[in-house]
Motif scaffolding. Structure first.
Motif: not given
Ligand code: FA5
Ligand code: MG
Length: 567
Positions: A1-4, A170-171, A177-182, A354-355
């Motif tokens: 899976m492509r991440l960020l 909102k942010n 944004f996935p839960a583990d987005h840095p 990627y966003f």
């Protein structure tokens, strides 16, 4: 899976690239409002005499009053506030206040209770509320207006959003944004409390802006606001900076499903025709390295048509190229980049990005002062976001840029810290409606100090996340490549925590901080790092005693807060 991944990551995987030399076509016939009643300099924006009025500017804080997720205290009436919050309201604006074991912050006139997640730093809060983008003679305000003027020919509605405190919903959540987005990490983001952050990007207002679009039947907007990130320290990064976001949507405009096919083609033609109206690149020779409009690693969204995505990507990129061309043309006319600047081609390049809220996504970089500098991120708006905002039948693009980065190129300002200067020798150089070359009032000596230490093997830093073992960078805040410079002790600390300590102690006296050495002990496996801190004031020569004292405070705080062992 492509991440960020940002451009830097995706670049490695990118395949096709096209280099296009876009020569000067016709001069842009853009409308302008930058001129004031004051006398214009010969190289002011006045190179184009046409004037128009900007669409009225609105404050998104007003548009958002109906949001259900506004904080209770922030949106509430005073009779719903606790005694503590009522007393907090009487404290100084943009400060933290503690009493009887409770802690709260008053930010932009609203109160917020702090909790264990809070990581507001003392050096940040005083900068909230300066609203540099609204001070007419400030270079950031002049830049904002120039950007607005470039898009004003297409009737963009311009917004600002004053209060930087937004919900995590909102942010992050509203944008997928996935839960583990840095970017969600406390090492990267300033948390007011567990539900509220200092916004990390203007996209935090994207849903509100799309809802506003839907209600007002407008289809294009810009938003300008201050944004906050725990980030590196160097000449193009500052923990508080300004972003401008823009978006353009196309609706099909007919509810009758039998007409949908017809309307689909009508909209495609509208985008095609609109492409022909983009001004040619005017005053400069711009060498553009393009990236393919979509790719399997930068995909067309499931609901979208490939041809429409390509058309929109083309439309998006060409508008942003026109913006950059305009900035460089104005800069060259002001003599930024030397006397013959106008004859030197500018190199810009599109890179795949990627966003979580756009696909395909791109970043635009410019070759500036000998290196590639990222100017903006952009892409085709994620369909669920438009659907959620009531724009079910719309497709659209959006971009978000760093205003300081454009302003640095426009005025030739070499260091991002200067935008915060209150020194008259800086401020008096700029006037509303004029692009003038920045003249350094002096160059003061740099003072380099190293600090070397063993990092602890157990987690000591603020990150609520587990070790981030994916070595890719994230968009819109959060950079997992910096999660730790080590692979062996990934959760031990975060480089941004060092940056924060240095910034809190040295403030704008710190020019940059760089990792200069990394060493793993062959027997113990312990890791040692060495950072070089460059202390340099923009306004005066620092004394040895002053720098030694600052450096002592830095090393002490690194030891006490991050539990590192000095070498
Ligand atoms: C974003 O923040 C996205 N919200 C942009 C976007 C909007 C994408 C709409 C798609 C659609 P990014 O994290 O790349 O993306 O930041 C955007 C720009 O802000 C960067 O290109 C850079 O110009 C500027 N920027 C980022 N960090 C800093 C910093 N610390 N100091 C100054 N400028 C910065
Ligand atoms: Mg980026």
């Amino acid at each position: 899976m492509r991440l960020l991944g940002t451009g830097a990551f995706v670049r490695a995987a990118r395949s096709a690239r096209l280099t296009v030399l876009r020569p000067a076509l016709s001069a842009p016939s853009v409308t302008l409002t930058l001129g004031t009643s004051r006398q214009q300099s010969s190289h002011a924006v006045a190179s184009n005499p046409v004037r128009s009025t900007f669409p009225q500017q609105s404050n998104l804080d007003d548009a958002e009053k109906s949001d259900i997720d506004e904080p209770r205290a922030a949106g509430g009436t005073s009779d719903r506030l606790s005694d503590f919050e009522r007393r907090l309201l009487n404290q100084e604006n943009n400060s933290v206040w503690r009493d009887a074991g409770l802690a709260g912050a008053k930010i932009s006139g609203k109160t917020y209770m702090l909790d264990a997640t809070s990581n507001l730093s003392p050096s940040i809060l005083p900068l909230v509320g300066r609203r540099l983008y609204n001070i007419p003679n400030h270079p950031l305000c002049i830049t904002r207006k120039l950007i607005e003027s470039v898009f004003s020919r297409w009737n963009f509605v311009n917004h600002t959003a004053e209060n930087p405190v937004v919900t995590t919903q909102k942010n992050f959540d509203s944008l997928g944004f996935p839960a583990d987005h840095p970017g969600r990490s406390r090492t990267d983001t300033y948390y007011v409390n567990s539900d509220h952050v200092l916004r990390t990007h203007t996209s935090a207002h994207q849903v509100a802006a799309f809802e506003h679009m839907q209600k007002t039947n407008s289809r294009k907007y810009t938003i300008c606001a201050d944004v906050y990130r725990r980030d590196s320290i160097d000449k193009s990064h500052f923990p508080v900076f300004h972003q401008m976001e823009g978006a353009w949507c196309w609706t099909v405009g007919d509810k009758n499903p039998r007409k949908r096919f017809e309307m689909f083609h009508k909209r495609k033609d509208m985008i095609k025709n609109s492409l022909k109206e983009i001004p040619g690149l005017g005053g400069r020779l711009v060498r553009v390295e393009d990236a393919v409009h979509h790719h399997k690693s930068n995909p067309v969204q499931l609901e979208h048509d490939e041809e429409v995505t390509s058309l929109l990507s083309e439309h998006l990129k060409r508008h942003l190229e026109a913006l950059v061309d305009r900035v460089f043309t104005e800069a060259a006319a002001a003599g930024v980049g030397g006397e013959n600047a106008a004859d030197k081609p500018i190199q810009i390049r599109w890179v795949e990005a990627y966003f979580p809220f756009t696909s395909p996504s791109f970043e635009l970089e410019v070759f500036w002062q000998g290196e590639w500098m990222e100017l903006l991120g952009c892409g085709i708006v994620s369909q669920p976001i438009l659907n959620k905002s009531g724009l079910h039948k719309a497709v659209g693009w959006a971009w978000g840029l760093g205003v300081e980065r454009l302003a640095m190129m426009l005025f030739g300002i070499p260091d991002i810290r200067l935008f915060w200067s209150e020194d008259e020798r800086f401020l008096s150089q700029f006037q509303e409606g004029k692009i003038t070359k920045y003249v350094p009032f002096s160059k003061f000596p740099a003072c380099y100090k190293d600090v070397a230490f063993w990092i602890p093997s157990s987690p000591s830093a603020a990150s609520p996340l587990e070790a981030r073992d994916v070595g890719v960078a994230a968009a819109a805040g959060g950079d997992a490549t910096k999660a730790s410079p080590t692979e062996t002790q990934p959760a031990a600390f975060h480089e941004n925590d060092i940056m924060e300590i240095v910034r809190d102690i040295g403030g704008t006296l710190i020019e940059d901080v760089r990792l200069v050495d990394e060493f793993v002990h062959p027997k113990t496996g312990r890791k040692s790092l060495c950072y070089r801190i460059n202390y340099r004031s923009l306004e005066r020569t620092l004394t040895n005693e002053e720098v030694n004292d600052l450096h002592r405070q830095v090393t002490e705080k690194l030891t006490s807060d991050l539990h590192v062992e000095l070498r």
